[in-house]
Scaffold this active site. Structure first.
Site, PDB file in Angstrom:
ATOM      1  N   CYS A   2       0.960  -1.007  -0.008  1.00 20.01           N
ATOM      2  CA  CYS A   2      -0.021   0.026   0.079  1.00 20.01           C
ATOM      3  C   CYS A   2       0.716   1.090  -0.061  1.00 20.01           C
ATOM      4  O   CYS A   2       1.912   1.471   0.747  1.00 20.01           O
ATOM      5  CB  CYS A   2      -0.844  -0.034   1.218  1.00 20.01           C
ATOM      6  N   ARG A  27       3.984  -0.415  -4.578  1.00 21.21           N
ATOM      7  CA  ARG A  27       3.706  -0.724  -3.075  1.00 21.21           C
ATOM      8  C   ARG A  27       2.431  -1.490  -3.207  1.00 21.21           C
ATOM      9  O   ARG A  27       2.254  -2.401  -2.237  1.00 21.21           O
ATOM     10  CB  ARG A  27       3.816   0.521  -2.380  1.00 21.21           C
ATOM     11  N   TRP A  74      -2.973  -2.772  -1.620  1.00 20.31           N
ATOM     12  CA  TRP A  74      -2.462  -4.201  -1.549  1.00 20.31           C
ATOM     13  C   TRP A  74      -3.390  -4.636  -0.753  1.00 20.31           C
ATOM     14  O   TRP A  74      -3.526  -4.409   0.614  1.00 20.31           O
ATOM     15  CB  TRP A  74      -1.193  -4.410  -1.364  1.00 20.31           C
ATOM     16  N   ASN A 100      -1.871   2.318   5.531  1.00 21.63           N
ATOM     17  CA  ASN A 100      -1.148   1.121   4.993  1.00 21.63           C
ATOM     18  C   ASN A 100      -0.859   0.441   6.276  1.00 21.63           C
ATOM     19  O   ASN A 100      -0.294   0.736   7.308  1.00 21.63           O
ATOM     20  CB  ASN A 100       0.418   1.668   4.386  1.00 21.63           C
ATOM     21  N   GLY A 101      -1.046  -0.845   6.323  1.00 21.92           N
ATOM     22  CA  GLY A 101      -0.674  -1.789   7.361  1.00 21.92           C
ATOM     23  C   GLY A 101      -2.147  -2.543   7.776  1.00 21.92           C
ATOM     24  O   GLY A 101      -2.966  -3.003   6.898  1.00 21.92           O
ATOM     25  N   GLU A 488      17.606 -18.493  -6.069  1.00 23.25           N
ATOM     26  CA  GLU A 488      17.169 -17.183  -6.483  1.00 23.25           C
ATOM     27  C   GLU A 488      16.602 -17.171  -7.953  1.00 23.25           C
ATOM     28  O   GLU A 488      15.694 -16.540  -8.283  1.00 23.25           O
ATOM     29  CB  GLU A 488      18.404 -16.281  -6.305  1.00 23.25           C
ATOM     30  N   LYS A 492      12.867 -15.867  -9.171  1.00 24.48           N
ATOM     31  CA  LYS A 492      12.711 -14.873 -10.227  1.00 24.48           C
ATOM     32  C   LYS A 492      11.689 -15.459 -10.911  1.00 24.48           C
ATOM     33  O   LYS A 492      10.796 -14.800 -11.478  1.00 24.48           O
ATOM     34  CB  LYS A 492      13.916 -14.550 -10.780  1.00 24.48           C
ATOM     35  N   GLU A 495       7.891 -15.675  -9.527  1.00 27.04           N
ATOM     36  CA  GLU A 495       7.404 -14.504  -9.433  1.00 27.04           C
ATOM     37  C   GLU A 495       6.886 -13.514 -10.404  1.00 27.04           C
ATOM     38  O   GLU A 495       5.789 -12.988 -10.405  1.00 27.04           O
ATOM     39  CB  GLU A 495       8.144 -13.674  -8.236  1.00 27.04           C
ATOM     40  N   HIS A 511      17.243 -38.489  -4.608  1.00 29.46           N
ATOM     41  CA  HIS A 511      16.720 -38.891  -3.337  1.00 29.46           C
ATOM     42  C   HIS A 511      14.788 -38.606  -3.194  1.00 29.46           C
ATOM     43  O   HIS A 511      14.559 -38.560  -2.331  1.00 29.46           O
ATOM     44  CB  HIS A 511      17.104 -38.283  -2.023  1.00 29.46           C
ATOM     45  N   LYS A 608       6.118  -4.676  -3.490  1.00 28.57           N
ATOM     46  CA  LYS A 608       7.402  -4.636  -3.521  1.00 28.57           C
ATOM     47  C   LYS A 608       7.959  -4.796  -1.905  1.00 28.57           C
ATOM     48  O   LYS A 608       8.850  -5.491  -1.808  1.00 28.57           O
ATOM     49  CB  LYS A 608       7.915  -3.314  -3.984  1.00 28.57           C
TER      50      LYS A 608
HETATM   51  C1  AGP Z   1      12.402 -10.177  -4.654  1.00 26.06           C
HETATM   52  O1  AGP Z   1      12.306 -10.600  -6.066  1.00 26.06           O
HETATM   53  C2  AGP Z   1      11.201 -10.205  -3.798  1.00 26.06           C
HETATM   54  N1  AGP Z   1      10.084  -9.415  -4.649  1.00 26.06           N
HETATM   55  C3  AGP Z   1      11.006 -10.510  -2.552  1.00 26.06           C
HETATM   56  O2  AGP Z   1      11.324 -11.771  -2.288  1.00 26.06           O
HETATM   57  C4  AGP Z   1      11.910  -9.614  -1.772  1.00 26.06           C
HETATM   58  O3  AGP Z   1      13.150  -9.880  -1.819  1.00 26.06           O
HETATM   59  C5  AGP Z   1      11.618  -9.824  -0.052  1.00 26.06           C
HETATM   60  O4  AGP Z   1      10.087  -9.421  -0.206  1.00 26.06           O
HETATM   61  C6  AGP Z   1      12.253  -8.923   0.847  1.00 26.06           C
HETATM   62  O5  AGP Z   1      12.213  -7.555   0.489  1.00 26.06           O
HETATM   63  P1  AGP Z   1      13.190  -6.713   1.127  1.00 26.06           P
HETATM   64  O6  AGP Z   1      14.561  -7.001   0.670  1.00 26.06           O
HETATM   65  O7  AGP Z   1      12.685  -5.144   0.758  1.00 26.06           O
HETATM   66  O8  AGP Z   1      12.916  -6.883   2.587  1.00 26.06           O
END
Ligand code: AGP
Length: 613
Positions: A2, A27, A74, A100-101, A488, A492, A495, A511, A608
């Site tokens: 948000c 956000r 969000w 926001n929250g 990682e 990527k 997501e 296994h 984000k």
């Molecule tokens: C990364 O591509 C993601 N969007 C997500 O996993 C992100 O890294 C995670 O939410 C942590 O965010 P931060 O680094 O702002 O704490």
């Protein structure tokens, strides 16, 4: 998670709010809305769509308002439709609020208000705040908006960044922060408030970061803050910080989306991270933000990285660097697990809280838990003035520059580069030889041009990604240094493309997961230049023998025809190789998502920064 924005001054408030929301859209992008006061009345515009839909709905007629608040959502409580979009109001349309929250005792407050005859218009937790503030104001003619907000928030449990608008006090906004970021922007006879500086920098670089428990009353020409805890600090004006970013940093600059722009910014981001921090003479690193002298550095017996999502995977890469270069036991753990599992906090361990945004609620809570138990914790954050950075008090600033795309790329890279610097520092006050230290220093210096070289191969990587983008499932396989890279890479792809990608340690395949290998299940296999090349080649052969297509990502020569596709990565100093291996996997995910027509910067269900649990 948000975005909230507010304006009070002389300009037409609506375009300022819409522009701010556009900057904050990363956000949250389920719905958007704004409220302004025009001719003493609240004007509310909301949409279930994106900020562009809100812009379209508003049209381009000049408005009559010079004060207002806006929100991009969000969803947490209530589905993301127009009714539940913020701002929310009381029944009399006197008060509007953006939030926001999460209000944790919303149900109880709602039940109480309903019992008193209040009718709710939405399913949100936020709406009760508008009713409560309105009732405080109705109860006493003397009460100021700030007093009504303070009285309300004393009844509220949960996390919030809030901005309130009152039609009977159109010369002010009242804002409050507890666990969700809020920053004031100080202009010439105008003031701004936003969840982050992205919304403000085109108007002002003079900002005030609010602290948890603070409430601010903002007028066009001045502001003051007070605290929820009874104003113990009294009303105060804080010293502004000058933001080290300008509006251009948030522009697309010719790219069609932020993710690709940020992938391409990595050579510069790495240069910034190492600039002035490499000490050739003593083959070590200088990290000005780390408040530990050589003796304290030597006393560290263990290092533990805490972060969420990609920040956690970066922490895993960091742990490998610390163990390899400093020979100190190190590991990484998701902050979301750590904070809940009653960890044994060891005073000789250095805890590193890793976060691009510096806002992630789980990581912040882990830091607070650690501090409560006497742990020594430092931050590795990208956003200056962020909650985690401030809570830690010292640490490493990532210098990646503003990252807007939900999928982290340059921040992840700079996390690992910074962990290489930290490992070098820790190593050189222990057993790491000067010669080895010099190799790492040179290796770090070479990274930007090596990353640029990988970016030059984008077309080939895109062609490979397009070939496999239709797969429903993919494996990402790696071992030791390649394992967090595989994790990682899978993250990527998941997501932004929504392809189910599962990371597995190469040695664990046999296994169980090997049963999934078949023609329709491609595997991306990470093969760095380490002592395990033969083992990794044997993994590829096991997959091939079962009909699984293999995309090898490698910095070594592998037998011709072994893999169905090969992505080449330049050789780097061995410990630094994971930094380079991440780059083609970012491009692979990006082009798979592009081929599938995904909204790359705004993947479904995500935001984000995750400021809720
Ligand atoms: C990364 O591509 C993601 N969007 C997500 O996993 C992100 O890294 C995670 O939410 C942590 O965010 P931060 O680094 O702002 O704490």
């Amino acid at each position: 998670m948000c975005g909230i924005v507010g304006y009070i001054g002389k300009r037409d408030a609506t375009p300022v709010l819409v522009e701010g929301l556009h900057r904050l859209e990363y956000r949250g992008y389920d719905s958007a809305g704004l409220a302004v006061i025009a001719r003493g009345r609240l004007q509310l515009t909301k949409t279930a769509g994106r900020v562009q839909d809100l812009r379209d709905k508003l049209g381009d007629k000049p408005g009559k308002a010079t004060v207002g608040i806006g929100h991009t959502r969000w969803a947490t409580h209530g589905e993301p439709n127009e009714t539940n979009a913020h701002p929310h109001t009381d029944a009399g349309h006197r008060i509007a609020v953006v939030h926001n929250g999460i209000i944790e005792n919303a149900e109880a407050l709602r039940a109480q208000l309903t019992g008193e005859g209040v009718r709710f218009a939405t399913e949100t937790d936020t709406e009760c705040l508008a009713h409560l503030v309105a009732r405080e104001l109705e109860a006493s003619d003397e009460a100021t908006l700030e007093e009504a907000v303070v009285a309300t928030l004393r009844r509220v449990e949960g996390a919030y960044g809030l901005a309130f608008l009152d039609t009977k006090n159109p010369d002010q906004l009242v804002v409050a922060r507890n666990g969700s970021p809020l920053v004031l922007g100080l202009g010439e006879s105008e003031m701004f408030v936003a969840s982050d500086v992205a919304a403000l920098v085109r108007y002002t670089r003079q900002v005030i970061y609010l602290d948890d428990g603070e409430v601010a009353t903002i007028k066009a020409t001045d502001y003051h803050t007070t605290t929820l805890a009874g104003g113990a600090a009294g009303n105060s004006v804080k010293t502004p910080t000058v933001v080290d970013a300008d509006a251009d940093d948030y522009e697309l600059g010719g790219f069609s989306d932020y993710m690709r722009k940020e992938i391409y910014e990595q050579p510069d981001a790495i240069r910034r991270a190492v600039m002035g921090r490499l000490d050739e003479r003593f083959a070590t690193a200088k990290l000005g933000g780390v408040n530990l002298d050589a003796r304290e550095l030597r006393n560290i017996k263990r290092v533990k990285f805490l972060g969420c999502g990609s920040a956690y995977y970066a922490g895993q890469m960091g742990a490998a660097l610390v163990e390899e270069l400093a020979r100190i036991p190190a590991d990484a753990e998701p902050a979301s697990e750590f904070r809940y599992r009653s960890p044994v906090v060891d005073p000789d361990t250095l805890y590193v809280a890793v976060s691009q945004s510096g806002e992630t609620s789980d990581t912040l809570m882990a830091v607070q838990e650690l501090k409560r138990k006497g742990g020594q914790v430092m931050g590795a954050v990208n956003v200056v003035g962020s909650a985690i950075g401030r809570e830690c008090g010292h640490g490493i600033f990532l210098h990646a520059g503003p990252e807007v795309a939900v999928a982290s790329t340059k921040a992840l890279t700079n996390m690992v580069v910074n962990f290489a610097l930290l490992s070098l520092l820790l190593g050189r006050v222990r057993d790491l030889s000067a010669a080895h230290g010099t190799r790492v220093v040179n290796g770090l210096r070479n990274l930007p041009s090596q990353v640029a070289g990988i970016l030059n191969a984008e077309a080939e990587i895109a062609a490979i990604a397009h070939r496999y983008a239709e797969a429903e499932h993919m494996f990402f396989i790696g071992r030791v240094r390649g394992w967090p890279v595989a994790r990682e890479g899978a993250q990527k792809l998941k997501e932004i493309s929504y392809v189910h990608a599962e990371a597995y340690q190469a040695g664990e395949l046999k296994h169980g997961p090997l049963a999934l290998i078949q023609h329709e299940m491609p595997s991306v296999v990470v093969i760095p230049a380490d002592d395990l090349i033969a083992k990794n080649i044997s993994t590829v052969e096991q997959i091939k023998a079962r009909g699984g297509p293999v995309i090898a990502v490698t910095s070594v020569e592998i037998p011709d025809g072994l893999a169905d596709a090969t992505i080449r990565v330049p050789r780097a100093e061995p410990e630094l190789e994971p930094i380079l291996f991440n780059i083609p996997l970012q491009l692979f995910a990006y082009h798979a998502a592009a081929k599938l027509g995904r909204d790359i910067d705004k993947p479904r269900n995500l935001a984000k920064s995750v400021t809720v649990e």
